[in-house]
Design an enzyme around this catalytic site. Sequence first.
Site, PDB file in Angstrom:
ATOM      1  N   GLU A 163     105.022 -18.548  76.317  1.00  0.00           N
ATOM      2  CA  GLU A 163     106.463 -18.400  76.508  1.00  0.00           C
ATOM      3  C   GLU A 163     107.244 -18.432  75.193  1.00  0.00           C
ATOM      4  O   GLU A 163     108.039 -19.356  74.954  1.00  0.00           O
ATOM      5  CB  GLU A 163     106.983 -19.472  77.473  1.00  0.00           C
ATOM      6  CG  GLU A 163     106.312 -19.431  78.829  1.00  0.00           C
ATOM      7  CD  GLU A 163     106.909 -20.412  79.833  1.00  0.00           C
ATOM      8  OE1 GLU A 163     107.824 -21.163  79.472  1.00  0.00           O
ATOM      9  OE2 GLU A 163     106.465 -20.407  81.000  1.00  0.00           O
ATOM     10  N   GLU A 388     101.161 -19.059  85.204  1.00  0.00           N
ATOM     11  CA  GLU A 388     101.942 -20.157  85.776  1.00  0.00           C
ATOM     12  C   GLU A 388     102.790 -19.637  86.916  1.00  0.00           C
ATOM     13  O   GLU A 388     103.402 -18.573  86.802  1.00  0.00           O
ATOM     14  CB  GLU A 388     102.901 -20.772  84.744  1.00  0.00           C
ATOM     15  CG  GLU A 388     102.254 -21.578  83.659  1.00  0.00           C
ATOM     16  CD  GLU A 388     103.278 -22.172  82.692  1.00  0.00           C
ATOM     17  OE1 GLU A 388     104.445 -22.366  83.098  1.00  0.00           O
ATOM     18  OE2 GLU A 388     102.902 -22.418  81.538  1.00  0.00           O
TER      19      GLU A 388
HETATM   20  O1  IFM Z   1     106.682 -27.007  82.654  1.00  0.00           O
HETATM   21  C1  IFM Z   1     106.935 -25.712  82.229  1.00  0.00           C
HETATM   22  C2  IFM Z   1     105.817 -25.197  81.362  1.00  0.00           C
HETATM   23  O2  IFM Z   1     105.570 -26.018  80.275  1.00  0.00           O
HETATM   24  C3  IFM Z   1     106.136 -23.827  80.836  1.00  0.00           C
HETATM   25  N1  IFM Z   1     106.532 -22.950  81.908  1.00  0.00           N
HETATM   26  C4  IFM Z   1     107.489 -23.411  82.850  1.00  0.00           C
HETATM   27  C5  IFM Z   1     107.100 -24.779  83.390  1.00  0.00           C
HETATM   28  C6  IFM Z   1     108.143 -25.265  84.404  1.00  0.00           C
HETATM   29  O3  IFM Z   1     109.389 -25.355  83.806  1.00  0.00           O
END
Ligand code: IFM
Length: 481
Positions: A163, A388
């Site tokens: 990210e 994710e």
């Molecule tokens: O917890 C975070 C993660 O570290 C990165 N992506 C989003 C998740 C939820 O906010």
Amino acid sequence: MRFPAGFLWGAATAAYQIEGAVREDGRGESIWDRFAHTPGKVAGGDTGDAACDHYHRWAQDVDLMADLGLQAYRFSIAWPRLFPDGSGRPNARGVDFYKRLVERLHARSIRPVATLYHWDLPQALQEKGGWANRDTAWRFQEYAAAAFRELGEGVDDWATINEPWCAAFLGYALGQHAPGLTDWPAAVRASHHLLLAHGLAVRAFRDLMGPGKRVGITLNMTAAEPASENEADRAAARRYDGFFNRWFADPVFLGRYPEDMLAWYEAAGALSGPVSGTAGGRPSETLSGAGSGTTRCAAAGGGSPAPDWLRPGDMALISAPIDFLGLNYYTRTICQNDPSSRFFGLRTLPPRGPVTDQNWEIAPRCLRDLLARIQQDWTRGLPIYIHENGAAMADELTPDGHVHDPGRIAFLRDHLAAAGDAIAAGVNLKGYFVWSLLDNFEWAWGYAKRFGIVYVDYATQRRIPKDSAFWYREVIGQNGW
Ligand code: IFM
């Protein structure tokens, strides 16, 4: 609902969010240690000092993963455990921790997927400007190369940066994440250096790793949707898409920054120029000779002026072929044109449907469309993994000793169904990692937001699988439901 044979089922975490033990075995300070210990930055004054104590409980945690039937585990390596000061010689005790983890994962037939950077930059590098300093990309290359050498035998799948949008814009422009700056030129510059770090790590990977090993990047994307069908709102959504999605995916897959965003940043005075409190890149470490020597970035060829951070060869490095894209998807964003707004001339509107505990709209339909768009615009058949996806819910341990989280089960089921629809429509989606294995340190929200399929009782560090964990185990077992 059935997924293709070989579809990979996993769960994800990140070092600072679960490990704790921040001063053990020679680990150095990271920007998140510094940020979390700065009063007012994290809800409740929470820090990652103890987190889920995974640094001591890693063996039981791997056994728990096996009990839940996980086929893969995506974790991140803490840069300051390997390089406490950001560079130099690797810290053997830090390396050993991840070696033991990887060995045990193999022993329990779980495929390790390692992320190199999940936001815990060594504080020593922040003192030199952090990601706003071009030099940091070379420090990252050294760290990545050390990780490949030390851990590459046991880890086949590597993500470079997690990210970069969050690291650059939440960290340097919006002040919500470490290092907590509000400096747009620094953020734009940092975004380029994060992408450059990715490209340098990919080059090191190709030099050091043999066949059967894969490298990619993990991008978080939103579905930027117009508040109405009117042309101004559609243009606003397109700008938000440029800010959030295209600014990162275009360089990686198309070898150029989006013209409209370059022009926007230029007009806003954020494209080039002085940055507060940073040092410039060292001339000895320019990219000359690293790439083709010509840039395919439209900014350098005409149209908008070339940003001062863009050097010949950068775009060739950033767009070098990778083996997969990791996608992190959580929600959509509704965009309304607002000429009075200094934020891209738009406003993002409140959710229009059910939300999670963080007030993020639950929008599974958008995942299907986003996957189709990613394949069409960028990946063109390259494997995609959902690295994710998950939901924060107000979970409670009930007197029966269980955590009943039907909302999360519905969230996961609906998003998996959308992913399945995308596969049926021809998207080359190869796997899914739920965020997260454990409740953990949710950055600026602290421990108040619970994302895990396993509940963590922070007072005792007891792990209690939630109903969603048992549901997920069934799904994995049947490759669907
Ligand atoms: O917890 C975070 C993660 O570290 C990165 N992506 C989003 C998740 C939820 O906010």
